[in-house]
Design a protein around this motif. Structure first.
Motif, PDB file in Angstrom:
ATOM      1  N   HIS A 160       3.860   3.836   5.220  1.00  0.00           N
ATOM      2  CA  HIS A 160       5.564   4.607   5.752  1.00  0.00           C
ATOM      3  C   HIS A 160       5.448   5.249   5.000  1.00  0.00           C
ATOM      4  O   HIS A 160       6.209   6.053   4.952  1.00  0.00           O
ATOM      5  N   THR A 161       4.797   5.846   4.094  1.00  0.00           N
ATOM      6  CA  THR A 161       5.225   6.872   3.334  1.00  0.00           C
ATOM      7  C   THR A 161       3.076   7.651   2.516  1.00  0.00           C
ATOM      8  O   THR A 161       2.631   6.708   2.513  1.00  0.00           O
ATOM      9  N   LEU A 162       3.820   8.783   3.413  1.00  0.00           N
ATOM     10  CA  LEU A 162       2.045   9.567   2.452  1.00  0.00           C
ATOM     11  C   LEU A 162       2.552  10.111   1.417  1.00  0.00           C
ATOM     12  O   LEU A 162       3.685  11.254   1.504  1.00  0.00           O
ATOM     13  N   ILE A 163       1.350   9.992   0.570  1.00  0.00           N
ATOM     14  CA  ILE A 163       1.456  10.818  -1.036  1.00  0.00           C
ATOM     15  C   ILE A 163      -0.059  11.746  -0.403  1.00  0.00           C
ATOM     16  O   ILE A 163      -0.864  11.458  -1.301  1.00  0.00           O
ATOM     17  N   PHE A 164       0.710  13.387  -0.368  1.00  0.00           N
ATOM     18  CA  PHE A 164      -0.562  13.955  -0.465  1.00  0.00           C
ATOM     19  C   PHE A 164      -0.630  15.178  -1.811  1.00  0.00           C
ATOM     20  O   PHE A 164       0.064  16.168  -1.758  1.00  0.00           O
ATOM     21  N   THR A 165      -1.257  15.023  -3.132  1.00  0.00           N
ATOM     22  CA  THR A 165      -0.898  15.819  -4.436  1.00  0.00           C
ATOM     23  C   THR A 165      -2.315  16.136  -4.415  1.00  0.00           C
ATOM     24  O   THR A 165      -2.924  15.892  -4.507  1.00  0.00           O
ATOM     25  N   LEU A 181       0.707  -1.481  -0.477  1.00  0.00           N
ATOM     26  CA  LEU A 181       0.305   0.153   0.050  1.00  0.00           C
ATOM     27  C   LEU A 181       0.691   1.156   0.398  1.00  0.00           C
ATOM     28  O   LEU A 181       0.699   2.513  -0.452  1.00  0.00           O
ATOM     29  N   SER A 182       2.103   1.175   0.290  1.00  0.00           N
ATOM     30  CA  SER A 182       3.090   2.160   0.725  1.00  0.00           C
ATOM     31  C   SER A 182       3.365   2.782  -0.868  1.00  0.00           C
ATOM     32  O   SER A 182       3.938   4.166  -0.532  1.00  0.00           O
ATOM     33  N   ARG A 183       2.762   1.347  -2.003  1.00  0.00           N
ATOM     34  CA  ARG A 183       4.064   2.122  -3.171  1.00  0.00           C
ATOM     35  C   ARG A 183       2.521   2.124  -3.738  1.00  0.00           C
ATOM     36  O   ARG A 183       3.364   2.444  -4.825  1.00  0.00           O
ATOM     37  N   LEU A 184       1.471   2.855  -3.475  1.00  0.00           N
ATOM     38  CA  LEU A 184       0.781   2.634  -4.202  1.00  0.00           C
ATOM     39  C   LEU A 184       0.713   4.438  -4.411  1.00  0.00           C
ATOM     40  O   LEU A 184       1.587   5.005  -3.836  1.00  0.00           O
ATOM     41  N   PRO A 185       0.557   5.120  -5.653  1.00  0.00           N
ATOM     42  CA  PRO A 185       0.901   6.452  -5.865  1.00  0.00           C
ATOM     43  C   PRO A 185       0.255   7.554  -5.008  1.00  0.00           C
ATOM     44  O   PRO A 185       0.842   8.278  -5.150  1.00  0.00           O
ATOM     45  N   SER A 186      -0.818   7.674  -4.078  1.00  0.00           N
ATOM     46  CA  SER A 186      -0.784   8.264  -3.432  1.00  0.00           C
ATOM     47  C   SER A 186      -1.565   7.677  -2.700  1.00  0.00           C
ATOM     48  O   SER A 186      -2.139   6.811  -2.434  1.00  0.00           O
ATOM     49  N   THR A 187      -1.653   8.468  -1.204  1.00  0.00           N
ATOM     50  CA  THR A 187      -2.132   8.023   0.134  1.00  0.00           C
ATOM     51  C   THR A 187      -3.538   7.432  -0.646  1.00  0.00           C
ATOM     52  O   THR A 187      -4.610   6.978   0.512  1.00  0.00           O
ATOM     53  N   LYS A 188      -4.833   8.444  -1.109  1.00  0.00           N
ATOM     54  CA  LYS A 188      -5.771   8.090  -1.316  1.00  0.00           C
ATOM     55  C   LYS A 188      -6.249   7.099  -2.149  1.00  0.00           C
ATOM     56  O   LYS A 188      -7.227   6.185  -2.076  1.00  0.00           O
TER      57      LYS A 188
END
Lengths: 155, 392
Positions: free
Chosen positions: B70-75, B43-50
């Motif tokens: 372990h990765t949060l991506i908000f764009t 899940l941490s490797r999905l393009p965004s947290t959404k």
């Protein structure tokens, strides 16, 4: 004249695989076993089938044999190898991930994680629409659901 | 109805939806059978947290998984239709659900204005409390001016290993302390020599420094032994500076640096090397704008490139990209003799290349194509799919 040291791996099906040490130590688990002196006869890998183990060895071999340089050709070659490697059917991919996780091969783990993530993301347009419809409801109820979930688990 | 389906099958047609649905169900079953720790990695490797949050629909088991990513991506790339407050609320809501002990990466990419200053600082604080290693902040506005003021606690975080800061204002009181920082990329910032010095002395293990369209400084002084790679990507001039004032001369003093890249648009009169004696490789792929003194624009371009080439004769490999290639051709036509360390990228594949540029190409063309940047920042577009609408 020098010859490279080999390591014997014995797996779930009782088959033995003889690999060069330099390939065998790609998996950190095996590297640690060798360092701890457990590799005198053969290294037991009872939870991995022949099919999966030979795939893993194939990947380790390719990455060890490819020169570690910034050469464009070498990089492109590896990339293309990795791309073909993960085109395996779903069943193999999930068996692979468990084996590679046990063996602790960082590069291959990253590759498989990313492949499965791409599979999750790559839904058909119909599924996307369904997902969108559900999400609009899901997020607005999210807090409520989480509270209920934790409540039910008595957390 | 059944007969019709049978007949279709006999004629070699398959019912279309069934295999796909079965496949998806099997996929979901198999993936759900993996242990939590592996699912979190995936899940941490999905393009965004959404995207990760949407997996909560799969089953009850998935509902809490995404809170440990372990990765949060908000764009948020959209500037129309959706008020930004909507995006900022979404990130607030999301982070309030998270319980991390450790965070590897936080990426934030959005349009910004001062109204959201305390929210962004809160998010950064959350990440720092989780010992985040990689932090990518791109807070842009239409004027391309830095606006987000970094809080003082930011300058004393010993957890950062990779920082990308775009659109941020730096005003540290006292010494900076980024003891684990390995790569630093600063974009669209107003810097001065004192600040650069503070950054470098506070980052004892810094290896790569990228100055991307920054301005205000006249000298890049890198005496630190750790910095090996310098990327000078553009020199900007803020809108409030008139053209007459753009007589900027910037000096680079980097005696220990091994790799240098000069890219993007340099709104400069001159870029001079004080000491780059350790350089092993250099990459020139820039355009020159700015002040022209008594020369014409073309002459100024040629003078700058000629100066670089002569001053980089000691470098093992000097690569030239498409933008400089055109200037190179003109220099050659004027009789300039090039040193042997010069190599041209594979410019013929560039959309900017035209047949007029082919003069002399065979002399120093090289099969190596465009530079391989080992700096990867995951800035992803959620795409015009209207996903943002989902979180109303």
């Amino acid at each position: 004249m020098s010859f490279s040291k080999t390591i014997m791996l014995r797996n779930y099906d009782g088959e033995t695989f003889v690999v060069d040490e330099v390939v065998a130590v790609e998996p950190q688990t095996i590297e640690h076993m060798i360092e701890d002196g457990c590799a005198n006869t053969s290294i037991p890998l009872p939870n991995i089938t022949s099919k999966i183990l030979s795939k893993v060895i194939e990947h380790c071999k390719k990455h060890v044999e490819t020169p570690n340089s910034n050469e464009k050709d070498a990089k492109a070659d590896l990339k293309s190898f990795d791309f073909d490697f993960v085109k395996a059917d779903q069943g193999t991919l999930f068996d692979l991930i468990l084996a590679v996780n046990y063996l602790n091969i960082k590069g291959l783990l990253d590759l498989i994680y990313q492949t499965i993530a791409d599979m999750i993301k790559g839904k058909t347009p119909e599924e996307e629409e369904e997902m969108r419809r559900v999400n609009a409801w899901v997020f607005s109820c999210f807090v409520g659901v989480t509270c209920l979930y934790f409540k039910s688990k008595k957390i | 109805m059944e007969e019709k389906t049978k007949m279709a099958e006999e004629e070699g047609e398959k019912p279309q939806t069934q295999p796909e649905t079965l496949k998806r169900i099997r996929f979901e079953d198999r993936i759900s059978s993996l242990p939590d720790c592996l699912l979190i990695e995936i899940l941490s490797r999905l393009p965004s947290t959404k995207h990760a949050i949407t997996t909560t629909t799969l089953s009850k088991r998935w509902q809490h998984l995404w809170t440990s990513l372990h990765t949060l991506i908000f764009t948020h790339h959209k500037t129309h239709n959706h008020p930004q407050t909507h995006f900022y609320s979404y990130v607030d809501k999301t982070l309030s659900q998270c319980h991390h002990f450790k965070l590897n990466k936080l990426t934030l990419y959005t349009c910004y204005d001062y109204r959201f200053e305390s929210q962004v600082n809160n998010w950064i604080r959350y990440a720092v409390n989780c010992n985040v290693e990689e932090l990518n902040l791109t807070l842009w506005n239409v004027e391309c001016e830095a606006e987000f003021l970094l809080d003082q606690f930011f300058f004393n975080c010993c957890c950062f290993t990779h920082l990308k800061l775009s659109g941020c204002v730096f005003n540290p009181i006292g010494d900076i302390n980024w003891s684990k920082l390995n790569k630093l990329w600063i974009s669209h910032a107003n810097l001065d020599e004192g600040l650069i010095e503070n950054v470098l002395s506070g980052s004892p293990v810094l290896e790569t420094l990228v100055l991307d369209n920054c301005y205000g400084y006249r000298r890049v002084n890198i005496t630190s032994k750790s910095v090996k790679k310098l990327v000078f990507s553009g020199y900007m001039v803020p809108d409030n500076v008139s053209d007459d004032d753009v007589a900027n001369v910037v000096e680079i003093n980097a005696p220990g640096v091994l790799s240098l890249a000069i890219h993007d648009d340099l709104l400069l009169w001159k870029l001079l090397f004080v000491d780059v004696s350790s350089l092993v490789e250099a990459d020139l792929d820039y355009t020159k704008g700015g002040h022209y003194d008594t020369t014409t624009p073309k002459e100024a371009e040629e003078e700058m490139l000629k100066g670089f080439i002569l001053n980089l004769r000691h470098v093992k490999e000097l690569k030239i990209g498409i933008f400089c290639f055109k200037v190179l051709c003109r220099l050659e036509a004027k009789g300039f003799v090039f040193p042997s360390n010069l190599k041209v990228h594979d410019v013929t594949s560039s959309p900017l290349y035209s047949d007029d540029d082919s003069v002399g190409l065979s002399d120093w063309s090289d099969s190596d194509s465009a530079e391989s940047r080992d700096w990867e920042v995951l800035l992803l577009d959620d795409g015009p799919t209207g996903d943002e609408d989902a979180f109303v």
